[in-house]
Design an enzyme around this catalytic site. Sequence first.
Site, short mmCIF file in Angstrom:
data_model
loop_
_atom_site.label_atom_id
_atom_site.label_comp_id
_atom_site.label_asym_id
_atom_site.label_seq_id
_atom_site.Cartn_x
_atom_site.Cartn_y
_atom_site.Cartn_z
N SER A 121 53.64 51.20 47.45
CA SER A 121 52.47 50.57 46.61
C SER A 121 53.55 49.55 45.62
O SER A 121 54.54 49.57 45.35
CB SER A 121 51.80 51.20 45.79
OG SER A 121 51.00 50.66 44.92
N TYR A 139 50.04 58.77 39.98
CA TYR A 139 50.44 57.99 41.22
C TYR A 139 51.52 57.00 41.52
O TYR A 139 52.18 56.96 42.49
CB TYR A 139 49.01 56.96 41.35
CG TYR A 139 49.13 56.32 42.77
CD1 TYR A 139 48.64 56.69 43.77
CD2 TYR A 139 49.47 55.04 42.64
CE1 TYR A 139 48.50 56.01 45.06
CE2 TYR A 139 49.34 53.95 43.67
CZ TYR A 139 48.76 54.69 45.10
OH TYR A 139 48.78 53.75 45.96
#
EC number: 1.1.1.1
Length: 258
Positions: free
Chosen positions: A137, A150
Site C-alpha cells: 500500500s 494497517y
Amino acid sequence: MGLSGKNVIFVGGLGFIGYEACKQLMAKNMASFFVFDVLDKPENIKALQALNPKTKVYYTKFDITSKQSIKSALADVVAKVKYIDALINGAGILTDPNVELTMNINLIGLINTTLEGLPLMDKNKQGRGGVIVNIASVLGLEPCPPAAVYCASKFGVMGFSRSIGDPYYYNITGVAVVTFCPGLTETPLKNNIGSKYTFEYSKKISEELNSTKTQKPEVCGAHLAQVVESHENGGIYISNQGTLAKVTPTVYWQPTYH
C-alpha cells in the site's frame, strides 16, 4: 514476463481491486488461473471463465491465516499443472482495532504464502522461475496516523518483499519479487479508514482522509495486471489517482557481507 501459456495464482482475487485485476489478466491467455479466496462467489468465477475459454479458471476456498490451508492449496496447484509461474498476494483487511487479525492476514499470511510458494517456483528445485507480486500500500511507504496498525502490516510487507527481492536470491531462484502499492481506491477497505481507525482521537482525521480524491478499482486493477507482467525483480510501483509510477526508495543503510 508475458503470461501467455503460464500458470498464475491470485490470493484474494475476489476482492474489489483483485477481481478487477483478474478480469484484466484473463485477456493474457494464461494456461491456468487459480483464484484463492475466503470469499465464495461462484458467479464471479463463472464470469471470469466466460472472458476467455482458453484459460482454465480454478477456485480454491482459502484461509490465509492457516498454514495448512496455504500448503494444501499450493500443493493442489502443483498436482494439477506442475508449475507455478506467477503468485499474486492480494489478501488484505483494514480494521485497526483487531491487531492480531490485521497482522495475520496482511503480513503473516502473506509471508507464509510466499515462503511456501517460492520453493515451488525455484528453478533449482521443482520450478522454472517466475514472479511473486506482493500487494502492499502507499501506507507501506509513508505513515498514516488514523491507520497505524494497517500501516505497520504494510511496512512489514514492504520490508519482507524488498529483502527476498534482493538480486542474490533472484539470481539463484529465478523468481522475481515485485511490490505493488495502491493509493486510496474506491473499495470497502478504503471506507474502513473512516470507521475502523486506531484511536478514538483518529475519527476526525480519518473522515478527512476518507473524503480525499480516490481512484476506481478498475484503474488500480489494470495497473496491477501491468505490474505482474513487468517481471522486474525488486520493482516497487504506486497506483494512485489513476497513475502508475515506479518508486525508488531512499536508502539509509546497507548491510555489508564479508
